[in-house]
Motif scaffolding. Sequence first.
Motif, short mmCIF file in Angstrom:
data_model
loop_
_atom_site.label_atom_id
_atom_site.label_comp_id
_atom_site.label_asym_id
_atom_site.label_seq_id
_atom_site.Cartn_x
_atom_site.Cartn_y
_atom_site.Cartn_z
N VAL A 192 0.85 -1.05 0.05
CA VAL A 192 0.13 -0.04 0.00
C VAL A 192 0.78 1.09 0.04
CG1 VAL A 192 -1.64 1.22 1.30
CG2 VAL A 192 -1.64 -1.32 1.20
N VAL A 193 0.76 1.95 -0.98
CA VAL A 193 1.59 3.31 -1.00
C VAL A 193 1.09 4.45 -0.09
CG1 VAL A 193 2.45 5.05 -2.62
CG2 VAL A 193 1.93 2.54 -3.48
N TYR A 194 2.23 4.69 0.59
CA TYR A 194 2.06 5.98 1.77
C TYR A 194 2.13 7.08 1.25
CZ TYR A 194 2.00 8.01 6.09
OH TYR A 194 1.61 8.77 7.33
N ALA A 195 3.40 7.31 0.36
CA ALA A 195 3.69 8.49 0.20
C ALA A 195 4.60 8.47 -1.20
CB ALA A 195 4.61 9.29 1.35
N TRP A 196 4.55 9.53 -1.90
CA TRP A 196 5.63 9.78 -3.23
C TRP A 196 6.53 10.56 -2.97
CZ3 TRP A 196 5.29 6.19 -6.97
CH2 TRP A 196 3.94 5.64 -7.07
N GLY A 197 7.74 10.71 -3.49
CA GLY A 197 8.56 11.76 -3.54
C GLY A 197 9.39 11.72 -4.52
N LYS A 198 10.16 12.93 -5.08
CA LYS A 198 11.22 12.83 -6.04
C LYS A 198 12.40 13.22 -5.51
CE LYS A 198 9.59 13.95 -10.13
NZ LYS A 198 9.21 14.69 -11.36
N LEU A 199 13.66 12.60 -5.77
CA LEU A 199 14.75 13.12 -5.48
C LEU A 199 15.81 12.94 -6.75
CD1 LEU A 199 17.08 13.39 -2.92
CD2 LEU A 199 17.29 11.05 -2.90
N ASP A 200 16.32 14.28 -6.73
CA ASP A 200 17.12 14.28 -8.16
C ASP A 200 16.66 13.92 -9.30
OD1 ASP A 200 19.12 15.31 -6.32
OD2 ASP A 200 20.12 13.54 -6.04
N GLY A 201 15.29 14.05 -9.60
CA GLY A 201 14.44 13.67 -10.67
C GLY A 201 13.99 12.22 -10.66
N ILE A 202 14.37 11.53 -9.89
CA ILE A 202 13.97 10.01 -9.62
C ILE A 202 12.64 9.81 -8.69
CG2 ILE A 202 14.37 7.53 -9.42
CD1 ILE A 202 17.32 8.69 -10.21
N GLU A 203 11.59 9.57 -9.14
CA GLU A 203 10.41 9.38 -8.08
C GLU A 203 10.95 8.01 -7.23
OE1 GLU A 203 6.49 9.18 -9.78
OE2 GLU A 203 6.92 10.90 -11.02
N HIS A 204 10.03 8.29 -6.00
CA HIS A 204 10.19 7.17 -5.16
C HIS A 204 8.99 7.04 -4.36
CE1 HIS A 204 14.63 8.46 -5.67
NE2 HIS A 204 14.85 7.06 -5.12
N ALA A 205 8.86 5.90 -3.70
CA ALA A 205 7.62 5.80 -3.25
C ALA A 205 7.96 4.85 -1.69
CB ALA A 205 6.63 4.68 -3.86
N LEU A 206 7.19 5.25 -0.75
CA LEU A 206 7.22 4.72 0.51
C LEU A 206 5.79 3.82 0.82
CD1 LEU A 206 8.47 4.46 3.48
CD2 LEU A 206 7.21 6.64 3.98
N GLY A 207 5.86 2.65 0.91
CA GLY A 207 4.84 1.89 1.10
C GLY A 207 5.13 0.65 2.49
N PHE A 208 4.07 -0.12 2.52
CA PHE A 208 3.98 -1.00 3.49
C PHE A 208 3.41 -2.19 2.99
CE2 PHE A 208 0.64 1.87 4.80
CZ PHE A 208 -0.61 1.17 4.65
N PRO A 209 3.87 -3.52 3.50
CA PRO A 209 3.06 -4.60 2.73
C PRO A 209 1.63 -4.62 3.09
CG PRO A 209 5.00 -5.12 3.97
CD PRO A 209 4.67 -3.71 4.55
N ALA A 210 0.91 -5.02 1.91
CA ALA A 210 -0.36 -5.29 1.95
C ALA A 210 -0.93 -6.11 2.84
CB ALA A 210 -1.00 -5.33 0.43
N ASP A 211 -0.22 -7.27 3.18
CA ASP A 211 -0.47 -8.26 3.82
C ASP A 211 0.26 -8.12 5.05
OD1 ASP A 211 -2.33 -9.67 2.17
OD2 ASP A 211 -0.86 -10.64 1.13
N VAL A 212 -0.02 -8.59 6.20
CA VAL A 212 0.65 -8.67 7.58
C VAL A 212 1.98 -9.30 7.39
CG1 VAL A 212 0.32 -9.22 10.08
CG2 VAL A 212 -1.78 -8.59 8.83
N PRO A 213 2.87 -8.31 7.81
CA PRO A 213 4.27 -8.92 7.76
C PRO A 213 4.59 -9.58 9.07
CG PRO A 213 4.24 -6.45 8.35
CD PRO A 213 2.76 -6.69 8.09
N VAL A 214 5.23 -10.68 9.06
CA VAL A 214 5.50 -11.77 10.17
C VAL A 214 6.80 -12.10 9.98
CG1 VAL A 214 3.31 -12.53 10.28
CG2 VAL A 214 4.83 -13.67 8.85
N ALA A 215 7.50 -12.71 10.93
CA ALA A 215 8.75 -13.24 10.86
C ALA A 215 8.72 -14.59 11.77
CB ALA A 215 9.61 -12.34 11.93
N ILE A 216 9.59 -15.55 11.10
CA ILE A 216 9.76 -16.92 11.80
C ILE A 216 10.95 -16.75 12.95
CG2 ILE A 216 10.17 -19.22 11.73
CD1 ILE A 216 8.63 -19.05 9.01
#
Length: 117
Positions: free
Chosen positions: A27-51
């Motif tokens: 799920v995209v949370y935010a967009w930004g542009k750094l030196d002309g290159i677009e970046h996105a900040l997002g978090f997994p659509a499903d629940v993140p887990v660890a074993i």
Amino acid sequence: TVELLPGPPPHTEASFVDATGNALPCVVYAWGKLDGIEHALGFPADVPVAICRRKGEELVVVERDDPEFLRIFTFVQMHMSHEEVELAATPGILTMAGDFDEEPLTFEDNMALDEDE
């Protein structure tokens, strides 16, 4: 230069692709542009887990390059399927999707599942 871009509509989903081409639905949370290159900040659509495994008083993450990872992952995946939850080896982090209870499974719950098989 850094430029924040207008945010995506709520709940916009996009696949974040790693260097090997594996996609992680996010799920995209935010967009930004750094030196002309677009970046996105997002978090997994499903629940993140660890074993993890217990090491003394700590829980230590079982990394994917651990020789036992596949065996443990398959075991956990099988048990989670009893709860109608899908454990996925998505890039970067494991995720779970499904209809899971508010309360996590206990050791006793897992033992009862073993006896039912």
